[in-house]
Write a protein that holds these residues in place. Structure first.
Motif, PDB file in Angstrom:
ATOM      1  N   GLY A 109       0.803  -1.222   0.000  1.00  0.00           N
ATOM      2  CA  GLY A 109       0.000   0.000   0.000  1.00  0.00           C
ATOM      3  C   GLY A 109       0.834   1.268   0.000  1.00  0.00           C
ATOM      4  O   GLY A 109       0.749   2.064  -0.949  1.00  0.00           O
ATOM      5  N   MET A 113       1.116   1.059  -4.213  1.00  0.00           N
ATOM      6  CA  MET A 113      -0.162   1.696  -4.536  1.00  0.00           C
ATOM      7  C   MET A 113      -0.082   3.207  -4.408  1.00  0.00           C
ATOM      8  O   MET A 113      -0.725   3.942  -5.172  1.00  0.00           O
ATOM      9  N   LYS A 114       0.683   3.709  -3.439  1.00  0.00           N
ATOM     10  CA  LYS A 114       0.838   5.162  -3.289  1.00  0.00           C
ATOM     11  C   LYS A 114       1.515   5.764  -4.509  1.00  0.00           C
ATOM     12  O   LYS A 114       1.093   6.816  -5.020  1.00  0.00           O
ATOM     13  N   GLN A 115       2.560   5.105  -5.000  1.00  0.00           N
ATOM     14  CA  GLN A 115       3.255   5.595  -6.189  1.00  0.00           C
ATOM     15  C   GLN A 115       2.359   5.530  -7.410  1.00  0.00           C
ATOM     16  O   GLN A 115       2.348   6.449  -8.248  1.00  0.00           O
ATOM     17  N   VAL A 116       1.589   4.442  -7.536  1.00  0.00           N
ATOM     18  CA  VAL A 116       0.691   4.309  -8.684  1.00  0.00           C
ATOM     19  C   VAL A 116      -0.402   5.379  -8.648  1.00  0.00           C
ATOM     20  O   VAL A 116      -0.721   6.007  -9.667  1.00  0.00           O
ATOM     21  N   SER A 117      -0.981   5.616  -7.469  1.00  0.00           N
ATOM     22  CA  SER A 117      -2.039   6.626  -7.361  1.00  0.00           C
ATOM     23  C   SER A 117      -1.516   8.020  -7.656  1.00  0.00           C
ATOM     24  O   SER A 117      -2.205   8.842  -8.269  1.00  0.00           O
ATOM     25  N   GLU A 118      -0.274   8.323  -7.247  1.00  0.00           N
ATOM     26  CA  GLU A 118       0.304   9.631  -7.564  1.00  0.00           C
ATOM     27  C   GLU A 118       0.592   9.766  -9.054  1.00  0.00           C
ATOM     28  O   GLU A 118       0.556  10.865  -9.608  1.00  0.00           O
ATOM     29  N   SER A 119       0.860   8.625  -9.716  1.00  0.00           N
ATOM     30  CA  SER A 119       1.177   8.667 -11.148  1.00  0.00           C
ATOM     31  C   SER A 119      -0.061   8.878 -12.005  1.00  0.00           C
ATOM     32  O   SER A 119       0.051   9.359 -13.133  1.00  0.00           O
ATOM     33  N   VAL A 120      -1.237   8.514 -11.513  1.00  0.00           N
ATOM     34  CA  VAL A 120      -2.468   8.653 -12.292  1.00  0.00           C
ATOM     35  C   VAL A 120      -3.343   9.774 -11.728  1.00  0.00           C
ATOM     36  O   VAL A 120      -4.555   9.755 -11.871  1.00  0.00           O
ATOM     37  N   ALA A 121      -2.731  10.769 -11.103  1.00  0.00           N
ATOM     38  CA  ALA A 121      -3.475  11.901 -10.562  1.00  0.00           C
ATOM     39  C   ALA A 121      -4.087  12.704 -11.708  1.00  0.00           C
ATOM     40  O   ALA A 121      -3.525  12.772 -12.814  1.00  0.00           O
TER      41      ALA A 121
END
Length: 204
Positions: A109, A113-121
């Motif tokens: 997480g 997941m944090k890196q992925v969520s920041e990449s698809v902002a």
């Protein structure tokens, strides 16, 4: 000045002598730190792990299922003999497997997941304006991935993106190195405050 403060001051100065060059005084302080750290860890491990989690539950509570991890712990010492060294692979396999089983879900997480969520902002803010930080993250992500794409010859747009990816990587490595330097400087400032304040009383 207490004895503890005096010892800490002498060891701090001994460590700072490394700024001149590697010398026996620094090595003495380094070896002392390693020895004290190992001794502290051994005492804490014996008290908090062996006594509290194994010997006392076995003797007082009759928790005999703890004999299984106790046997695995003893097998770790089998590495010291050539004929039994292969048995140490059993507790190592259990240790690595259980460690990975605990660490992977815990790190999935906050790391992945944090890196992925920041990449698809989203690229657009609530008012319809372009989010510059999101745009920079998107460009940096695409260019960095292009740098690690080796299946095609780097030419044209792919070559430009891959070359731009190196700049983003250098910025990342530079920021990481700067963070490391700042943490070391923070440690040095703390030690200087200790020497000038607690020891010499020159600053408050």
């Amino acid at each position: 000045m207490t004895t503890g403060t005096l010892v800490a001051a002498v060891l701090t100065v001994a460590v700072l002598t490394f700024l001149y060059r590697d010398n026996p005084i620094y090595k003495m302080a380094e070896y002392l730190l390693v020895g004290v750290s190992v001794g502290y860890v051994l005492v804490i491990t014996w008290t908090n792990s062996v006594m509290d989690l194994l010997l006392e539950p076995l003797s007082d509570g009759g928790h005999f299922y703890l004999l299984a991890p106790f046997a695995l712990g003893l097998l770790m010492f089998a590495r010291f003999h050539p004929r039994t060294s292969h048995l140490s692979r059993i507790p190592l396999a259990v240790l690595i497997g259980s460690g990975a089983g605990v660490a992977i879900p815990a790190m999935l997480g906050p790391r992945v997941m944090k890196q992925v969520s920041e990449s698809v902002a989203p690229l657009f803010a609530a008012g319809g304006s372009v989010d510059i930080s999101g745009l920079v993250v998107l460009v940096g992500l695409v260019c960095t991935l292009a740098y690690f794409y080796f299946s095609r010859v780097r030419g044209g747009v792919l070559g430009v993106a891959a070359k731009s990816g190196t700049f983003f990587l250098m910025i990342f490595f530079g920021a990481t190195f700067g963070y490391t330097v700042m943490s070391r400087m923070s440690t040095l400032i703390g030690r200087m405050e200790f020497l000038l304040g607690d020891v010499l009383h020159l600053v408050r």
